[in-house]
Design a protein around this motif. Structure first.
Motif: not given
Length: 318
Positions: A4-7, A43-45, A53-54
């Motif tokens: 997961r990527v946290v932005v 995050a939307v991208g 994504t979180s």
């Protein structure tokens, strides 16, 4: 794609000029609200490109905040790390020059996103944390995001930094620069515009010497350049999939596309990024340039979906 990527960072409302009568004065052109903010757009991208994504930020409980939550969820972004409060949503008044380039004036006093609290432990499947833009300038949230980035880097997670030094947002530029320096020193990836590099007073070579794994420089119509440990300096030209409408969100789309490309290579790790060779960076920058081209071909920050980035479809207004 594993992990997961946290932005982390601001989510705001851009007030964007729309076509129509403006009584002979461009300053009186009607404005329409568009949901945005650098981390929010990133995050939307990422969500549109299929990366788990979180979003970490604090949002107002006002109607704009509700709309920001809804847009994240509609684009597949997890909202479990969101914080809510009664403070107003940050507003950015956008003006466009004759070439479609965007300039911003921000209304940030007492807004919700700058009051974010430390979230504690991130989800266990987190492999990367992306931070940047206004959220690293405006206190008290700026210090909290910086501490989070340094903490997560120490835990072995990739940190990706997108600085944004907008003139007039702070009188304490020295503190902001010191904060960015500290994050860059532990970042696996720094993505910045040529304007931000100039305002920061740091060259890509400076950032590599300080410890960054790789630095990607966006240069508008001149394309992208990656300054790397494993592949020297790699450059690709700007891409085009349609007429330029405006540049809102183009850099954020580059950030999202680079992270998605790294995720697809199972390379969301500091050592993996630092070890990429020139051929790999040519591929990755090409993907990012195409993502930016999609974004600038339509009004507002509308990053591409996976099928658009991978296919030959043409731009459509959102």
């Amino acid at each position: 794609m594993g992990g997961r990527v946290v932005v982390g960072g601001e989510a705001l409302v851009d007030l964007v000029p729309v076509d129509g009568a403006h009584h002979g004065d461009p300053a009186l052109r009607p404005l329409a609200p568009r949901l945005g903010g650098g981390p929010f757009n990133t995050a939307v991208g990422l969500g549109r490109l299929g990366v788990p994504t979180s979003m970490l930020t604090r949002l107002s409980t006002d109607p704009f905040g509700d709309a920001l939550v809804a847009r994240l969820e509609a684009n597949g972004v997890d909202t479990s790390l969101l914080q809510r409060g009664p403070e107003p949503t940050t507003l950015a008044v956008v003006t466009l020059d004759a070439a479609g380039a965007a300039r911003y004036a921000f209304h940030v006093a007492g807004s919700a996103d700058r009051l974010v609290a430390d979230p504690g432990a991130l989800p266990g499947d987190t492999v990367a944390l992306a931070v940047g833009t206004l959220s690293l300038v405006l206190e008290p949230g700026a210090s909290r995001y910086a501490a989070l980035a340094e903490r997560e880097a120490a835990r072995g997670r990739l940190v990706s930094l997108d600085p944004n030094l907008r003139p007039g947002l702070t009188d304490d530029t020295a503190t902001v620069i010191a904060r960015l320096d500290a994050i860059a020193a532990v970042a696996g990836l720094v993505k910045l515009s040529d304007e931000d590099a100039e305002r920061w007073g740091r060259t890509p070579s400076d950032l590599l010497d300080a410890g960054a794994g790789a630095v990607v420089l966006t240069r508008g119509s001149s394309g992208l350049a990656a300054h790397t440990r494993g592949g020297g300096v790699v450059e690709v030209p700007a891409d085009s999939v349609g007429p330029l409408v405006d540049t809102i969100g183009a850099g954020d789309s580059v950030h999202a596309a680079l992270l998605a490309w790294l995720a697809g290579r199972d390379a969301l790790a500091r050592d993996a990024v630092a070890g990429l060779d020139a051929d790999a960076w040519t591929e990755g920058l090409g993907v990012a340039a195409r993502a930016a081209a999609w974004t600038v071909s339509r009004a507002g920050a509308e990053p591409p979906w996976r099928h658009e980035l991978d296919g030959a479809s043409r731009p459509r207004q959102q």
